[in-house]
Design a protein around this motif. Structure first.
Motif, PDB file in Angstrom:
ATOM      1  N   PHE A  84      -2.082   0.021  -6.084  1.00 28.21           N
ATOM      2  CA  PHE A  84      -2.699  -0.710  -4.974  1.00 28.21           C
ATOM      3  C   PHE A  84      -4.209  -0.501  -4.926  1.00 28.21           C
ATOM      4  N   GLU A  92       0.827  -1.209   0.000  1.00 25.87           N
ATOM      5  CA  GLU A  92       0.000   0.000   0.000  1.00 25.87           C
ATOM      6  C   GLU A  92       0.862   1.260   0.000  1.00 25.87           C
ATOM      7  N   THR A 150      -2.513   1.551   8.048  1.00 25.81           N
ATOM      8  CA  THR A 150      -2.448   2.111   6.696  1.00 25.81           C
ATOM      9  C   THR A 150      -3.609   3.070   6.460  1.00 25.81           C
ATOM     10  N   MET A 152      -5.739   3.274   3.959  1.00 19.36           N
ATOM     11  CA  MET A 152      -6.972   2.659   3.473  1.00 19.36           C
ATOM     12  C   MET A 152      -7.763   2.041   4.623  1.00 19.36           C
TER      13      MET A 152
END
Length: 306
Positions: A225, A219, A248, A250
Motif C-alpha cells: 500500500f 491499507e 487509518t 497513514m
C-alpha cells in the motif's frame, strides 16, 4: 481710537479658511476610505483565512484538487494539477487584489480622460452621471481582468475538469471509464474514484464512501500500500470529509499538521476580527468627522454669501 475696520474679518481670510477646511475634510475622507478598504479586506480575509491557513500546512478539510499518485500511467499523470492548493489560493487572492486595485484606480483615470471630450465633460458635471460612468468603467475593467484571469488558466484546467465531470453517476466521467480499461491496482483506482466523487459539485459522498472504505481495507491488508504513492494529506481529507475523523495510520500521520493548522487558524481569526472591529469603528469616526467638517465649511460659505 483705532478704526473699526481693523477689527473686521477679512473675507479673503475666511475664504482661505474655508479652502483649508475643505482640504482637511478631503484628507479625512481619504483616511475614511482607506480604513473602509481595510474593513472590507478584513471581511474577505475572515472567510478565506481557514482555507489559507490549512492549505499552508498542506491540508484541507474538503477535497480541492485531484492528486495523481506515482503508480499511475503517463496518460493519467497529465491530468493531475501541477500547482498545489495553497499556490492556487495565493494566485486567486493575488488576482483579486489586482482586479480591485486596477478597476478602482483605473475607473478614475477613465473618467479623467473622458472629461476631455466635450460630450462627457458636460454630462459629468452631474455627480450622479459621473458616478454612473465610474461604476461602468469599474465593471468593464473588472470584467476584462476576470476574462484574462480565466483565459490564462483555461487550457490548463480544461482537460482536468473534463476528465472528472459527470452528472449523476460517477461511471459517466471520463476518468472512471478510463480506469475500467486501465491496468492499475484496485487501490489506485479507488483512490482516484474517491477523489473524483468528492470533487463533484456537490460532493458525491454516496459514490465516495465505497471507494474510501476500499482504501481503508487495502491499507490494513495490502503490504504494498505504501508503494502506491498516495498522499497522506489527501487520505486525511477524504476521511475527514466523510467521517469527520481519521480511520487509518497513514491519515493519522498528518494529525500534527492538522492540530497546528487549527491553532493557527483560531489565532488568525481573532486577529482579523480585532482588525475588523477597529477598522469599522475608525471608519465610522472618520466619516462623522468628515461630515462635520463638510457641514462646517458649508455654514461658513453661506454666512460669507449672506
Amino acid at each position: 481710537m483705532p478704526p473699526l475696520d481693523e477689527y473686521a474679518v477679512n473675507p479673503q481670510q475666511i475664504e482661505s479658511g474655508v479652502v483649508a477646511l475643505k482640504k482637511r475634510q478631503r484628507n479625512v475622507m481619504l483616511l475614511c476610505i482607506s480604513s473602509t478598504t481595510i474593513f472590507i479586506a478584513s471581511v474577505v480575509a475572515l472567510f478565506l483565512q481557514h482555507d489559507f491557513v490549512y492549505s499552508f500546512f498542506g491540508v484541507t478539510t474538503e477535497l480541492k484538487q485531484l492528486h495523481m499518485p506515482i503508480s499511475i500511467d503517463n496518460h493519467l499523470a497529465a491530468l493531475g494539477q501541477h500547482s498545489d492548493y495553497f499556490t492556487s489560493l495565493l494566485s486567486w487572492f493575488g488576482w483579486l487584489i489586482l482586479k480591485l486595485f486596477v478597476s478602482f484606480v483605473g475607473a478614475f483615470f477613465v473618467i479623467h480622460f473622458l472629461k476631455k471630450i466635450r460630450f462627457f465633460y458636460i454630462r459629468f458635471q452631474s455627480f450622479i452621471l459621473k458616478f454612473v460612468g465610474w461604476l461602468i468603467a469599474f465593471i468593464v475593467l473588472w470584467s476584462g481582468l476576470t476574462y484574462l484571469q480565466y483565459d490564462l488558466k483555461h487550457d490548463e484546467n480544461d482537460a482536468y475538469a473534463k476528465a472528472i465531470q459527470y452528472d449523476k453517476n460517477i461511471q459517466q466521467s471520463e476518468l472512471a471509464q478510463y480506469l475500467q480499461q486501465a491496468d492499475l491496482d484496485a487501490p489506485v483506482k479507488s483512490y482516484l474514484l474517491a477523489q473524483t466523487a468528492l470533487l463533484h459539485k456537490p460532493a458525491d459522498k454516496d459514490a465516495a464512501i465505497p471507494q474510501v472504505l476500499a482504501l481503508i481495507k487495502a491499507e490494513k491488508s495490502d503490504p504494498n500500500f505504501i508503494e502506491y504513492g498516495f498522499k497522506p494529506e489527501q487520505l486525511w481529507t477524504m476521511q475527514y470529509q466523510l467521517y469527520a475523523k481519521t480511520l487509518t495510520p497513514m491519515a493519522e500521520s498528518v494529525s500534527r499538521q492538522v492540530e497546528q493548522a487549527a491553532q493557527m487558524s483560531a489565532f488568525v481569526k481573532i486577529l482579523i476580527i480585532a482588525l475588523l472591529i477597529v477598522s469599522a469603528v475608525l471608519s465610522l469616526i472618520l466619516f462623522l468627522l468628515a461630515q462635520h467638517l463638510k457641514g462646517r465649511a458649508l455654514r461658513v460659505e453661506q454666512r460669507l454669501i449672506s
